[in-house]
Write an enzyme that holds these catalytic residues in place. Sequence first.
Site, mmCIF file in Angstrom:
data_model
loop_
_atom_site.group_PDB
_atom_site.id
_atom_site.type_symbol
_atom_site.label_atom_id
_atom_site.label_comp_id
_atom_site.label_asym_id
_atom_site.label_seq_id
_atom_site.Cartn_x
_atom_site.Cartn_y
_atom_site.Cartn_z
ATOM 1 N N TYR A 145 0.852 -1.354 0.036
ATOM 2 C CA TYR A 145 0.100 -0.142 -0.115
ATOM 3 C C TYR A 145 0.939 1.313 0.058
ATOM 4 O O TYR A 145 0.619 2.226 -0.649
ATOM 5 C CB TYR A 145 -0.833 0.037 1.043
ATOM 6 C CG TYR A 145 -1.997 1.202 1.365
ATOM 7 C CD1 TYR A 145 -3.015 1.239 0.502
ATOM 8 C CD2 TYR A 145 -1.835 2.065 2.207
ATOM 9 C CE1 TYR A 145 -3.904 2.242 0.775
ATOM 10 C CE2 TYR A 145 -2.648 3.297 2.515
ATOM 11 C CZ TYR A 145 -3.761 3.323 1.731
ATOM 12 O OH TYR A 145 -4.694 4.307 1.885
ATOM 13 N N ASN A 190 -14.206 -1.055 13.792
ATOM 14 C CA ASN A 190 -14.061 -2.228 14.671
ATOM 15 C C ASN A 190 -14.746 -1.923 16.247
ATOM 16 O O ASN A 190 -15.294 -2.607 16.509
ATOM 17 C CB ASN A 190 -12.454 -2.333 15.003
ATOM 18 C CG ASN A 190 -12.330 -3.773 14.197
ATOM 19 O OD1 ASN A 190 -12.971 -4.179 13.289
ATOM 20 N ND2 ASN A 190 -11.039 -4.300 14.465
HETATM 21 P P1 NAD Z 1 -12.669 1.988 0.257
HETATM 22 O O1 NAD Z 1 -12.212 0.577 0.263
HETATM 23 O O2 NAD Z 1 -13.944 2.058 0.840
HETATM 24 O O3 NAD Z 1 -12.858 2.534 -1.067
HETATM 25 C C1 NAD Z 1 -12.164 1.879 -2.216
HETATM 26 C C2 NAD Z 1 -12.876 1.572 -3.216
HETATM 27 O O4 NAD Z 1 -12.134 1.248 -4.370
HETATM 28 C C3 NAD Z 1 -13.836 0.506 -3.232
HETATM 29 O O5 NAD Z 1 -15.138 0.794 -3.710
HETATM 30 C C4 NAD Z 1 -13.249 -0.763 -3.688
HETATM 31 O O6 NAD Z 1 -14.094 -1.753 -4.251
HETATM 32 C C5 NAD Z 1 -12.813 -0.063 -4.861
HETATM 33 N N1 NAD Z 1 -11.568 -0.761 -5.836
HETATM 34 C C6 NAD Z 1 -10.569 -1.400 -5.100
HETATM 35 N N2 NAD Z 1 -9.657 -1.830 -6.108
HETATM 36 C C7 NAD Z 1 -10.189 -1.615 -7.161
HETATM 37 C C8 NAD Z 1 -10.141 -1.683 -8.592
HETATM 38 N N3 NAD Z 1 -8.801 -2.384 -8.768
HETATM 39 N N4 NAD Z 1 -10.453 -1.155 -9.516
HETATM 40 C C9 NAD Z 1 -11.738 -0.536 -9.327
HETATM 41 N N5 NAD Z 1 -12.046 -0.383 -7.986
HETATM 42 C C10 NAD Z 1 -11.114 -0.745 -7.101
HETATM 43 O O7 NAD Z 1 -11.669 2.853 1.030
HETATM 44 P P2 NAD Z 1 -12.038 4.503 1.263
HETATM 45 O O8 NAD Z 1 -11.639 4.654 2.818
HETATM 46 O O9 NAD Z 1 -13.169 4.901 0.875
HETATM 47 O O10 NAD Z 1 -10.410 4.947 0.465
HETATM 48 C C11 NAD Z 1 -10.680 5.673 -0.719
HETATM 49 C C12 NAD Z 1 -9.298 6.124 -1.181
HETATM 50 O O11 NAD Z 1 -8.628 6.943 -0.297
HETATM 51 C C13 NAD Z 1 -8.408 5.050 -1.356
HETATM 52 O O12 NAD Z 1 -7.402 5.509 -2.596
HETATM 53 C C14 NAD Z 1 -7.374 5.185 -0.091
HETATM 54 O O13 NAD Z 1 -6.146 4.623 -0.127
HETATM 55 C C15 NAD Z 1 -7.500 6.546 0.162
HETATM 56 N N6 NAD Z 1 -7.386 6.712 1.492
HETATM 57 C C16 NAD Z 1 -8.329 6.714 2.608
HETATM 58 C C17 NAD Z 1 -8.223 7.077 3.881
HETATM 59 C C18 NAD Z 1 -9.154 6.757 4.982
HETATM 60 O O14 NAD Z 1 -9.012 6.993 6.164
HETATM 61 N N7 NAD Z 1 -10.481 6.565 4.555
HETATM 62 C C19 NAD Z 1 -6.861 7.550 4.121
HETATM 63 C C20 NAD Z 1 -5.943 7.657 3.398
HETATM 64 C C21 NAD Z 1 -5.975 7.467 1.847
HETATM 65 N N1 UDP Z 2 -6.283 -0.726 16.047
HETATM 66 C C1 UDP Z 2 -6.447 -1.421 17.365
HETATM 67 N N2 UDP Z 2 -7.803 -2.279 17.297
HETATM 68 C C2 UDP Z 2 -8.475 -2.500 16.141
HETATM 69 C C3 UDP Z 2 -7.756 -1.961 15.019
HETATM 70 C C4 UDP Z 2 -6.950 -1.161 14.847
HETATM 71 O O1 UDP Z 2 -6.033 -1.121 18.219
HETATM 72 O O2 UDP Z 2 -9.295 -3.278 16.532
HETATM 73 C C5 UDP Z 2 -5.067 0.000 16.012
HETATM 74 C C6 UDP Z 2 -4.125 -0.363 14.804
HETATM 75 O O3 UDP Z 2 -3.145 -1.210 15.409
HETATM 76 C C7 UDP Z 2 -3.517 1.166 14.544
HETATM 77 C C8 UDP Z 2 -4.636 1.887 14.896
HETATM 78 O O4 UDP Z 2 -5.670 1.294 15.471
HETATM 79 O O5 UDP Z 2 -2.481 1.282 15.437
HETATM 80 C C9 UDP Z 2 -5.318 2.420 13.589
HETATM 81 O O6 UDP Z 2 -5.423 1.421 12.598
HETATM 82 P P1 UDP Z 2 -6.406 1.266 11.415
HETATM 83 O O7 UDP Z 2 -6.441 0.022 10.992
HETATM 84 O O8 UDP Z 2 -7.729 2.111 11.697
HETATM 85 O O9 UDP Z 2 -5.663 2.153 10.188
HETATM 86 P P2 UDP Z 2 -4.078 2.624 10.160
HETATM 87 O O10 UDP Z 2 -4.034 3.955 10.386
HETATM 88 O O11 UDP Z 2 -3.207 1.820 10.959
HETATM 89 O O12 UDP Z 2 -4.032 2.395 8.860
#
Ligand code: NAD
Ligand code: UDP
Length: 323
Positions: A145, A190
């Site tokens: 990732y 979670n």
């Molecule tokens: P999510 O898993 O809910 O959404 C991702 C979407 O992408 C899903 O609908 C999934 O089915 C789709 N997807 C995955 N692989 C694919 C592929 N090969 N082709 C087409 N679609 C595909 O996650 P999210 O939290 O909504 O994240 C969206 C974006 O934001 C991601 O790129 C993620 O890396 C980024 N992001 C999210 C967070 C967060 O905290 N939510 C933090 C940092 C970055």
């Molecule tokens: N974590 C936890 N309990 C859970 C799930 C996650 O203590 O049931 C912790 C995890 O180890 C990390 C933080 O919560 O330190 C955030 O985890 P998350 O998977 O939400 O996202 P990250 O920021 O690590 O991508």
Amino acid sequence: MIKRILVTGGAGFLGSHLCDRLVEAGQDVICVDNFFTSQKANVSHLLERPNFELVRHDVTHPLFLEVDEIYNLACPAAPGHYQYNPIKTIKTSVMGAINMLGLAKRVRARILHASTSEVYGDPDVHPQPESYRGNVNPIGPRACYDEGKRAAETLMFDYRRQNNVNIRVVRIFNTYGPRMHPYDGRVVSNFIRQALAGEDITIYGDGHQSRSFCYVDDLIDGLLKMMDGPDDFPGPVNLGNPDEFTIRELAERVVELTGSASSIVESRALPQDDPMHRQPDITLARRKLDWEPTIALREGLKRTIDWFGTIDMAAYRAPTPNY
Ligand code: NAD
Ligand code: UDP
């Protein structure tokens, strides 16, 4: 003027909220998703709208469309999801970015890429400004990732330098809210699911590790502002809420707000390469985009807990096997 806007990963947690906002604004929205980590239910309320279209497609394959803007969000985001098939994860980041940049180049579309605070790895600078180059383990379990997202940023800036593609890169910090997948294993989903079910709340490690949690509506405001921002500001820009909490504090807050009788337990050791601290420096977003989060953790958690109380857990499935 009405714009044709492609949202990859548009059925996911963030993507579905973004589609909502774009459809409401009257734009012509094409949502592309392969539903690896999402449900059609996230966007089913949009299917009747004349300015919304849903396409099942995997972004590792080329896509030929005519659009004005692309939000490239497709990628599994929760650690459990992205580690489920790590090779597919890095392919999605890198080949997805190449395909969407190729599309942007061909049709001269503006493209915004969803990068992540994970490009900073386990940071030794705190809070993290965009100038910090990160501390990522390139061969660890999170690398598919982290390194995939880093390579996608490289591609974005090379397409800008080499082909003059109009890019935007945002680094998103932990974001939460309604439509998170209840079984995605992320900490907020979670803890809320466990609290509502009366199960133990599972802290990994001793719970002193920290995260800074942004409510989804604030984050979407930031994405829209960045896309509409000036062409000479491609980013990268941090988007997140600088209010930092330990994971134990988060657990206590969830127990308090749900009124749950659940116990908070240290269920397992901290996963390998789990970042100890994470907090965005959002000076740049404030200055360049006039953006900052407005929804505090307590309020955002209340809204998220309310939503989790309305969903049918049985309707959610784990990531597709043999993906
Ligand atoms: P999510 O898993 O809910 O959404 C991702 C979407 O992408 C899903 O609908 C999934 O089915 C789709 N997807 C995955 N692989 C694919 C592929 N090969 N082709 C087409 N679609 C595909 O996650 P999210 O939290 O909504 O994240 C969206 C974006 O934001 C991601 O790129 C993620 O890396 C980024 N992001 C999210 C967070 C967060 O905290 N939510 C933090 C940092 C970055
Ligand atoms: N974590 C936890 N309990 C859970 C799930 C996650 O203590 O049931 C912790 C995890 O180890 C990390 C933080 O919560 O330190 C955030 O985890 P998350 O998977 O939400 O996202 P990250 O920021 O690590 O991508």
